[in-house]
Design a protein around this motif. Structure first.
Motif, PDB file in Angstrom:
ATOM      1  N   ARG A 117      -0.625  10.476   2.868  1.00  0.00           N
ATOM      2  CA  ARG A 117       0.560  11.299   3.895  1.00  0.00           C
ATOM      3  C   ARG A 117       0.654  12.873   3.141  1.00  0.00           C
ATOM      4  N   GLU A 118       0.968  12.873   1.946  1.00  0.00           N
ATOM      5  CA  GLU A 118       1.074  14.052   1.314  1.00  0.00           C
ATOM      6  C   GLU A 118      -0.281  14.952   1.220  1.00  0.00           C
ATOM      7  N   MET A 119      -1.352  14.330   1.195  1.00  0.00           N
ATOM      8  CA  MET A 119      -2.592  15.092   1.352  1.00  0.00           C
ATOM      9  C   MET A 119      -2.926  15.493   2.611  1.00  0.00           C
ATOM     10  N   ARG A 120      -2.650  14.885   3.772  1.00  0.00           N
ATOM     11  CA  ARG A 120      -2.569  15.072   5.191  1.00  0.00           C
ATOM     12  C   ARG A 120      -1.553  16.273   5.478  1.00  0.00           C
ATOM     13  N   GLU A 121      -0.619  16.372   4.760  1.00  0.00           N
ATOM     14  CA  GLU A 121       0.553  17.098   5.003  1.00  0.00           C
ATOM     15  C   GLU A 121       0.028  18.664   4.485  1.00  0.00           C
ATOM     16  N   GLU A 122      -0.729  18.583   3.145  1.00  0.00           N
ATOM     17  CA  GLU A 122      -1.304  19.655   2.434  1.00  0.00           C
ATOM     18  C   GLU A 122      -2.407  20.234   3.313  1.00  0.00           C
ATOM     19  N   LEU A 123      -3.087  19.317   4.084  1.00  0.00           N
ATOM     20  CA  LEU A 123      -4.224  19.974   4.709  1.00  0.00           C
ATOM     21  C   LEU A 123      -3.841  20.573   6.077  1.00  0.00           C
ATOM     22  N   GLU A 124      -2.796  19.968   6.746  1.00  0.00           N
ATOM     23  CA  GLU A 124      -2.266  20.618   7.863  1.00  0.00           C
ATOM     24  C   GLU A 124      -1.540  22.043   7.655  1.00  0.00           C
ATOM     25  N   GLU A 125      -0.833  21.959   6.525  1.00  0.00           N
ATOM     26  CA  GLU A 125      -0.289  23.163   6.241  1.00  0.00           C
ATOM     27  C   GLU A 125      -1.211  24.271   5.658  1.00  0.00           C
ATOM     28  N   HIS A 126      -2.152  23.970   4.934  1.00  0.00           N
ATOM     29  CA  HIS A 126      -3.324  24.644   4.625  1.00  0.00           C
ATOM     30  C   HIS A 126      -3.974  25.370   5.962  1.00  0.00           C
ATOM     31  N   ALA A 127      -4.210  24.693   6.863  1.00  0.00           N
ATOM     32  CA  ALA A 127      -4.949  24.988   8.198  1.00  0.00           C
ATOM     33  C   ALA A 127      -4.176  25.995   8.836  1.00  0.00           C
ATOM     34  N   SER A 128      -2.911  25.675   9.171  1.00  0.00           N
ATOM     35  CA  SER A 128      -1.749  26.466   9.786  1.00  0.00           C
ATOM     36  C   SER A 128      -1.699  27.857   9.269  1.00  0.00           C
ATOM     37  N   SER A 129      -1.564  27.782   7.790  1.00  0.00           N
ATOM     38  CA  SER A 129      -1.164  29.089   7.285  1.00  0.00           C
ATOM     39  C   SER A 129      -2.409  29.931   6.894  1.00  0.00           C
ATOM     40  N   PHE A 138       0.939  -1.175  -0.086  1.00  0.00           N
ATOM     41  CA  PHE A 138      -0.068   0.034   0.094  1.00  0.00           C
ATOM     42  C   PHE A 138       0.882   1.217   0.107  1.00  0.00           C
ATOM     43  N   GLY A 139       1.994   1.009  -0.326  1.00  0.00           N
ATOM     44  CA  GLY A 139       2.918   2.095  -0.258  1.00  0.00           C
ATOM     45  C   GLY A 139       2.476   3.500  -0.946  1.00  0.00           C
ATOM     46  N   ALA A 140       2.242   3.401  -2.355  1.00  0.00           N
ATOM     47  CA  ALA A 140       1.881   4.421  -3.054  1.00  0.00           C
ATOM     48  C   ALA A 140       0.627   5.038  -2.613  1.00  0.00           C
ATOM     49  N   VAL A 141      -0.506   4.181  -2.066  1.00  0.00           N
ATOM     50  CA  VAL A 141      -1.724   4.734  -1.424  1.00  0.00           C
ATOM     51  C   VAL A 141      -1.128   5.806  -0.187  1.00  0.00           C
ATOM     52  N   LEU A 142      -0.613   5.158   0.611  1.00  0.00           N
ATOM     53  CA  LEU A 142      -0.170   5.676   1.896  1.00  0.00           C
ATOM     54  C   LEU A 142       0.889   7.034   1.696  1.00  0.00           C
ATOM     55  N   ARG A 143       1.566   6.895   0.946  1.00  0.00           N
ATOM     56  CA  ARG A 143       2.367   8.280   0.255  1.00  0.00           C
ATOM     57  C   ARG A 143       1.412   9.231  -0.192  1.00  0.00           C
ATOM     58  N   GLY A 144       0.275   8.681  -1.115  1.00  0.00           N
ATOM     59  CA  GLY A 144      -0.635   9.827  -1.233  1.00  0.00           C
ATOM     60  C   GLY A 144      -1.417  10.512  -0.122  1.00  0.00           C
ATOM     61  N   SER A 150      -2.788  15.196  13.750  1.00  0.00           N
ATOM     62  CA  SER A 150      -2.719  16.396  12.730  1.00  0.00           C
ATOM     63  C   SER A 150      -3.130  17.749  13.364  1.00  0.00           C
ATOM     64  N   LEU A 151      -3.686  17.622  14.451  1.00  0.00           N
ATOM     65  CA  LEU A 151      -4.132  18.983  15.215  1.00  0.00           C
ATOM     66  C   LEU A 151      -2.614  19.127  15.938  1.00  0.00           C
ATOM     67  N   ARG A 152      -2.159  18.554  16.464  1.00  0.00           N
ATOM     68  CA  ARG A 152      -0.585  18.468  17.129  1.00  0.00           C
ATOM     69  C   ARG A 152       0.465  19.391  16.340  1.00  0.00           C
ATOM     70  N   ARG A 153       0.101  18.872  15.032  1.00  0.00           N
ATOM     71  CA  ARG A 153       1.357  19.363  14.202  1.00  0.00           C
ATOM     72  C   ARG A 153       0.909  20.874  13.561  1.00  0.00           C
ATOM     73  N   ALA A 154      -0.472  20.960  13.317  1.00  0.00           N
ATOM     74  CA  ALA A 154      -0.988  22.105  12.828  1.00  0.00           C
ATOM     75  C   ALA A 154      -0.906  23.134  13.701  1.00  0.00           C
ATOM     76  N   TRP A 155      -1.148  23.007  15.211  1.00  0.00           N
ATOM     77  CA  TRP A 155      -1.135  24.210  16.260  1.00  0.00           C
ATOM     78  C   TRP A 155       0.206  24.367  16.492  1.00  0.00           C
ATOM     79  N   ARG A 156       1.274  23.473  16.386  1.00  0.00           N
ATOM     80  CA  ARG A 156       2.407  23.733  16.643  1.00  0.00           C
ATOM     81  C   ARG A 156       3.109  24.841  15.699  1.00  0.00           C
ATOM     82  N   SER A 157       2.840  24.502  14.333  1.00  0.00           N
ATOM     83  CA  SER A 157       3.363  25.291  13.198  1.00  0.00           C
ATOM     84  C   SER A 157       2.839  26.688  13.303  1.00  0.00           C
ATOM     85  N   LEU A 158       1.419  26.786  13.489  1.00  0.00           N
ATOM     86  CA  LEU A 158       0.875  27.938  13.720  1.00  0.00           C
ATOM     87  C   LEU A 158       1.655  28.807  14.744  1.00  0.00           C
TER      88      LEU A 158
END
Length: 224
Positions: free
Chosen positions: A32-44, A24-30, A109-117
């Motif tokens: 993960r990238e979507m999750r990171e984009e959502l977290e970055e979008h929320a924080s920014s 499931f590597g390709a699915v998981l990578r996809g 995700s919340l933990r990563r987003a609030w810390r970045s913010l």
């Protein structure tokens, strides 16, 4: 689902399949990238909203020098008084947005987003206000209240927001010291003495180095 897929890919018969390391590597990578984009979008997005809302606060930073002695409540051991009026609205918006974020994001995700913010706000307020301002005794105490209120805005998502807002937290510590202690700290910071390291450890001041402390303490017109 991602943790479940990661577990399954290591179990037979999936683990024995001829595939690039993980079935499931390709699915998981996809994901993960979507999750990171959502977290970055929320924080920014929340950071941009705060920067926009706090524009008047930055524009009125000269008030920290003009603040009168009667406003100096909130010294060592005393309850904190009022905040800067221009900070109240952006703080209120930030708190409501953090509450919404808490309801919508998974814990990790919340933990990563609030810390970045929090790190982004720490840098912005420190560079836009602290380094560009002079402070009377009352102004220093007002900023101390502002900084504490900003850190406390994250209390709904974490009890350790001060670890991501180290500079503002440490500015508040320094501004809370009595004048003789600030004078001693300035002398140590200016001399670059080994004793400065010990004093910083005693105060819990680590993000602000000697040069930053000298700059901060020089901004206190009451001590000059």
């Amino acid at each position: 689902a991602a943790p479940l897929l990661e577990e399954w890919q290591e179990e037979p018969p999936l683990a024995s399949l001829d595939a690039p390391r993980a079935v499931f590597g390709a699915v998981l990578r996809g994901w993960r990238e979507m999750r990171e984009e959502l977290e970055e979008h929320a924080s920014s997005t929340l950071a941009a909203d705060f920067f926009h809302g706090a524009g008047r606060y930055v524009g009125e930073r000269r008030d920290f020098r003009l603040a009168a002695e009667g406003e100096a409540a909130g010294g060592e051991g005393e309850p904190l008084g009022d905040l800067s009026p221009a900070l109240c609205e952006p703080l209120s918006l930030l708190r409501s947005q953090l509450a919404a974020l808490r309801a919508q994001l998974p814990a990790a995700s919340l933990r990563r987003a609030w810390r970045s913010l929090a790190e982004a706000l720490d840098t912005w307020v420190y560079e836009s206000v602290v380094r560009r301002s002079a402070f009377s005794a009352a102004g220093a105490q007002r900023f101390r209240r502002d900084a504490q209120a900003l850190v406390d805005s994250f209390s709904g998502v974490s009890a350790s927001a001060h670890t991501a807002m180290r500079r503002l937290h440490e500015v508040a510590i320094v501004f809370g010291l009595p004048p003789p202690a600030r004078a001693e700290l300035l002398q140590l910071a200016s001399a670059g003495a080994a004793a400065l390291s010990r004093r910083r450890d005693e105060l819990g001041v680590h993000a602000l180095d000697g040069e930053s402390l000298s700059e901060l303490l020089a901004s206190l017109v009451v001590d000059s």
